[in-house]
Write an enzyme that holds these catalytic residues in place. Sequence first.
Site, PDB file in Angstrom:
ATOM      1  CE  LYS A 153      -3.857  -2.085   0.883  1.00  0.00           C
ATOM      2  NZ  LYS A 153      -3.725  -3.418   0.772  1.00  0.00           N
TER       3      LYS A 153
HETATM    4  C1  LIG Z   1      -4.542  -5.068   0.466  1.00  0.00           C
HETATM    5  C2  LIG Z   1      -3.873  -6.193   0.367  1.00  0.00           C
HETATM    6  C3  LIG Z   1      -4.144  -6.876  -0.483  1.00  0.00           C
HETATM    7  C4  LIG Z   1      -5.635  -6.868  -1.469  1.00  0.00           C
HETATM    8  O1  LIG Z   1      -4.720  -5.964  -2.849  1.00  0.00           O
HETATM    9  P1  LIG Z   1      -6.140  -4.993  -2.167  1.00  0.00           P
HETATM   10  O2  LIG Z   1      -5.875  -3.933  -3.965  1.00  0.00           O
HETATM   11  O3  LIG Z   1      -7.193  -4.954  -1.620  1.00  0.00           O
HETATM   12  O4  LIG Z   1      -6.973  -6.199  -3.571  1.00  0.00           O
HETATM   13  C5  LIG Z   1      -3.419  -8.369  -0.607  1.00  0.00           C
HETATM   14  N1  LIG Z   1      -2.350  -8.679   0.590  1.00  0.00           N
HETATM   15  C6  LIG Z   1      -1.926  -7.529   1.067  1.00  0.00           C
HETATM   16  C7  LIG Z   1      -0.254  -7.510   1.842  1.00  0.00           C
HETATM   17  C8  LIG Z   1      -3.181  -6.381   0.957  1.00  0.00           C
HETATM   18  O5  LIG Z   1      -2.490  -5.309   2.647  1.00  0.00           O
END
Ligand SMILES: *Cc1c(COP(=O)(O)O)cnc(C)c1O
Length: 466
Positions: A111
């Site tokens: 993120k």
């Molecule tokens: C947010 C997240 C996901 C999923 O990503 P999306 O964009 O919501 O599909 C997968 N793995 C981790 C560690 C995340 O923080």
Amino acid sequence: MKHLSTRGLAPHLSFDDIVLSGLAPDGGLYVPEVWPQLSPKQFNDFADQRYGQVAEAVLSALGGSETALDLNGAIAGAYAQFRHPEVAPLRPLAPNLWMLELFHGPTFAFKDFALQLLGPLMAQRLERESRRLTVLAATSGDTGSAAIAALAGRPNLDIVVLHPKGRVSEIQRRQMTTVMAPNVHNIALEGDFDTAQALVKALFADRNLSAQMQLSAVNSINWARLAAQTVYFITACAALRGRGPVTFVVPTGNFGDIFSGYAAKKMGAPIARLIAATNSNDIVARALTTGRYERRTVTPTHSPSMDIQVASNFERLLFDASGRNPTQTMALMEEFAQTGAFTVPSPVLTEMQATFGAFAADETQTFAAIRRVHESTGMVVDPHTATGVAAAFAQDLTERGPVVCLATAHPAKFEAAIHASLGFAPDIPAELSALKTLPERCVDLPADINALKDYLLTVVQQRGAL
Ligand SMILES: *Cc1c(COP(=O)(O)O)cnc(C)c1O
């Protein structure tokens, strides 16, 4: 480059407007009005460029060339924070199988790629217009900490993060609640992530509230986030050039990251297929396999950031794969809002399946994948990443060409899961172990829109922003 809503009834927005906007006023999600095309020469050049240079080229094509903001400065600042010089390094796992490590940013999950960039762009935009706003985010675990790390202490904004109480890992929670900057506000909400996300959407839809306080989103409903994430799909393709089109396996919750991969493919990246790996909260896997997009209750798992049964960004694919039909998209999403399900029309499903595959890994398969990687390479992968690795193994994907599994988080964020699968705790980086002794600041609230509104108004009033 303008951006239009998947439901067709919202004003078109520029890149600079997109930086501050969440849900479109018609309830839809913004996408670029066309997919810009990167040239074969650009792809060739990317192989020798640094991550930031590729990001400049890709984001310029995605509307950034028209920005009045200092995009290149923000890119340089964002990726300089990462702990690995390659920013998103590829690491071999097995023949024809690589891991794309996306956890070298400040909060140890992917993120950061979007939020470290979005934070300074939002701040610039606000300063320029002498505006102030409140960023509201629901988090399944990692968005909250990444948003807080990107926005803590910045002038002209407050950040309010709702996490489902007791459903994020201890480190994930501490990464949010130990930040003492006065513009950071944490809420532990009774309920699951879908409840939190639905409440955030309802707050945005409340016109009285939006009129009273400027609300903005940093969830993956914000297009700028997904735009930033297209870059590492492209750098990975560039690094693997000459091996044929790449299949990406993407641990999926809200369908944001994998939609960034789809956007990269639409821009010309040599991507063969995109495989959505889910945990047992498998709405996306079921939808892509059977065409039935149907909400069920959320089951808590050891990959909490994917404990989601309403994958907001699926709407973007529904729109694009239908030949960009906003009327049909709106009708299906309204059916979903009323009944909790809809059936993807068969030509649209065919179009989706031409690019997307899916796999749902249960806890046993996820743990087995963590063990198999550890036994064969000595590496420890986190439980989200492991759902993708499980998919790659189960579907023998490497027989058809190069496969890249996205490593979406650092294993240290999920000590309990690693302990359960390997019998020992992962090494915890000093930045994370230091959180364990810090005081926490957080309020508990029921899943009630009025309680939330009262809280928001009080916070914003106290901060002198109303
Ligand atoms: C947010 C997240 C996901 C999923 O990503 P999306 O964009 O919501 O599909 C997968 N793995 C981790 C560690 C995340 O923080």
